[in-house]
Write an enzyme that holds these catalytic residues in place. Structure first.
Site, short mmCIF file in Angstrom:
data_model
loop_
_atom_site.label_atom_id
_atom_site.label_comp_id
_atom_site.label_asym_id
_atom_site.label_seq_id
_atom_site.Cartn_x
_atom_site.Cartn_y
_atom_site.Cartn_z
N ASP A 73 0.86 -1.19 0.00
CA ASP A 73 0.00 0.00 0.00
C ASP A 73 0.90 1.24 0.00
O ASP A 73 1.71 1.42 0.91
CB ASP A 73 -0.89 -0.02 1.26
CG ASP A 73 -1.83 1.17 1.30
OD1 ASP A 73 -2.61 1.33 0.36
OD2 ASP A 73 -1.75 1.94 2.27
N THR B 51 -3.17 5.59 -4.01
CA THR B 51 -2.05 6.26 -3.32
C THR B 51 -0.73 6.06 -4.06
O THR B 51 0.14 6.91 -4.01
CB THR B 51 -1.91 5.75 -1.87
OG1 THR B 51 -1.91 4.33 -1.89
CG2 THR B 51 -3.06 6.22 -1.02
N THR B 52 -0.58 4.91 -4.73
CA THR B 52 0.66 4.65 -5.49
C THR B 52 0.62 5.40 -6.82
O THR B 52 1.59 6.05 -7.21
CB THR B 52 0.84 3.14 -5.74
OG1 THR B 52 0.73 2.46 -4.48
CG2 THR B 52 2.19 2.83 -6.33
N ASP C 110 -9.26 0.23 2.07
CA ASP C 110 -9.24 0.67 0.67
C ASP C 110 -10.51 0.23 -0.05
O ASP C 110 -11.12 1.00 -0.79
CB ASP C 110 -8.02 0.10 -0.06
CG ASP C 110 -6.74 0.86 0.27
OD1 ASP C 110 -6.83 1.80 1.07
OD2 ASP C 110 -5.67 0.51 -0.24
#
Length: 558
Positions: A62, A95-96, A395
């Site tokens: 994550d 988020t990545t 998530d």
């Protein structure tokens, strides 16, 4: 008259770097952060093992969880890490992607900075590219019926397919959809609001199998009844009263002294206390409850009166848990027992039960009618596994919440980015002036996401990217992308690889706005701590006076 170059005079306490050197340093720092988590994008991604400050180990892919643990001194890199946190708080996923995209935007801008393009020109082109990209998203977005469980399941599955729990199939997606639909509140006009933090509690209990995890139609908390031998541990259709006050004798605010003249007065005082508690219990018992829950204390006498009346009681419960019970069983939290009304009693719960799991007792208030709060019970082999499952579940719940809020889908597997890139490339020919080249570079930067997916699949990047670009250039199908598991070029609709509109739009906005902000920094001026005056330092350790020091001691003037 001779002209002198302007010189910036700074005090000794400031250190300054400026110009192209700063731009270069900022871009390198941003690229370094992007490279750290680039390998964690996609279903075939790598995991990172992190050692936290206390010596614990975290294994995750994550983006936000990884960057949270990294300690970086460079201000531009810190700003990039902040992007991931913003994305996580706002939409809970992507988020990545946001870091990879922002890093690529800065990377393509570096060539223009070296050619002496002004950063404002690049930022103008990027802002224009963002507006056009969002217009493309609106055009290719597909509406989804939030009541169609199959479509919702497909979407949540594709968003967590890149995570550790992707290997468990529908399990986490089912939990996420059940939890968010349970705790959702209708806002009208087909919109629903879900407060994940407040009304969905994730309870992790090591032991058992991951398949034993489930969403409770109600709540559970780590408490037992106060008098296990005397009070019932299982009640069907309980009447529940929730209190926010102690059921014990009121103590004085400060130190209270009572002066007793006669011995009998002491007895009177004790009787008054008993009478007070008896009245409190009578006011509660008037409503014939089966379960009394309070956030504060319960005195031994109150426990006696309640157990005598066959009422189970739980004390010192967290406020957040109390709020969830209220939402689940329809009770109202009361501050004073004398103000209790029939409407404050919770009657929507089907079962109250205390169970022993492992070494601890857990209270369950379940089988509620139309609960507006719930608990997700997670079981697993170890704490590390449970922590990672919880991160993935958060998530998944965020994605489900985004769909309930804004029910639109976009192609996953890099399809959205390739469509945006192809459209911007076509539009760049109509952009006038110097902004044309940075605009075209921004179009190329969007290809970083599909390119990274291909790298992480271990495929031939150049050949596959050329095929994909060819399919998107003639605009035959905006939904063509990469299946990250097999590496095939397929229609995303057929494979049900989807992304949420809210996540994609937020990713693009955050990445481009952050890139513009970092490009417009031309100076880093850091204040250095001044030398401390003698005696103004940290408090010294207390010193033990030796016998010989007595004469050298300074006399304090009277």
């Amino acid at each position: 008259m001779a002209l002198h170059a302007p010189v910036l005079v700074l005090k000794d306490s400031l250190k300054r770097e400026s110009g192209a050197k700063v731009h270069h340093a900022n871009i390198q720092a941003a690229k370094a952060v992007a490279d750290i988590i680039r390998t964690t994008l996609g279903p075939r991604s790598m995991l990172k093992m992190l050692l936290d400050a206390s010596g614990g180990i975290v294994v995750t892919n994550d983006g936000n969880a990884i960057l949270r643990e990294i300690d970086i001194a460079h201000p531009a890199a810190k700003s990039m890490i902040e992007l991931s946190r913003t994305q996580d708080e706002e939409v809970g996923d992507g988020t990545t992607s946001v870091i990879v995209l922002a890093g690529e935007m800065l990377h393509v801008a570096e060539a223009f900075i070296e050619k002496n393009y002004h950063p404002t020109v690049i930022c103008r082109a990027y802002t224009k590219a963002l507006e056009d990209a969002l217009a493309v998203l609106d055009k290719i977005a597909m509406p989804v019926d939030v009541n169609d469980r199959g479509a919702m399941l497909g979407l949540v599955k594709s968003s967590i397919g890149t995570k550790f729990t992707g290997q468990f199939g529908d399990l986490i997606a089912d939990l996420a959809i059940d939890a968010t639909t349970t705790a959702g509140v209708d806002l009208g006009q087909g919109m629903r609001e879900v407060d994940i933090k407040k009304y969905i509690k994730v309870e992790k209990i090591p032991g058992g199998q991951l398949e034993d995890s489930r969403v409770l139609k109600g709540v559970m908390f780590n408490k037992d009844v106060v008098a296990p031998g005397k009070m019932k541990r299982k009640i069907v259709n309980p009447r529940i009263i929730l209190l926010d006050c102690p059921v014990e004798y009121k103590k004085g605010e400060n130190q209270t002294n009572a002066e007793l003249m006669k011995e009998e007065d002491w007895q009177v005082l004790l009787e008054l206390e008993e009478e007070y508690i008896k009245n409190l219990c009578a006011q509660i018992l008037k409503f014939k409850p089966d379960l009394v829950v309070t956030e504060k204390g319960l005195s031994d006498l109150a426990i006696h009166y309640l157990s005598k009346a066959g009422v189970s009681a739980i004390r010192r419960l967290r406020k957040t848990d109390n709020n969830r019970i209220a939402k689940a069983c329809g009770a109202v939290i009361v501050n004073r027992p004398e103000e209790l009304q029939e409407s404050d009693v919770g009657t929507r719960a089907g079962l109250f039960e205390v169970k022993k799991i492992g070494d601890e007792f857990f209270s369950f208030i379940v089988d509620c009618k139309d609960p507006k709060a719930c608990t997700v019970l997670l079981r697993g082999a170890s704490k590390d596994v449970l922590n990672e499952v919880e991160r993935n579940l958060q998530d998944a719940m965020s994605v489900a919440r985004n769909i309930l809020k804004n029910p639109k889908l976009l192609p996953g597997g890099g399809g959205t980015e390739l469509t945006v890139s192809a459209t911007l490339k076509q539009k760049s020919s109509s952009v006038e002036g110097v902004e044309k080249w940075p605009y075209e570079a921004a179009a190329l930067a969007f290809e970083a996401i599909p390119r990274t997916l291909l790298q992480n699949c271990g495929l031939n990047v150049i050949r596959t990217m050329t095929q994909l670009q060819g399919k998107h250039a003639n605009g035959e199908n905006a939904w063509v992308g990469i299946d990250g598991r097999s590496g095939d070029i397929v229609d995303m609709k057929e494979r049900k690889i989807w992304d949420s509109y809210s996540v994609k739009a937020q990713t693009f906005k955050t990445a481009i706005e952050a890139a513009c902000m970092l490009l417009r920094i031309d100076d880093i001026v850091s204040g250095i701590k001044k030398k401390q005056a003698p005696g103004a330092g940290a408090p010294k350790q207390p010193q033990i006076e030796q016998e010989g020091d007595a004469d050298t001691e300074q006399m304090i003037p009277e």
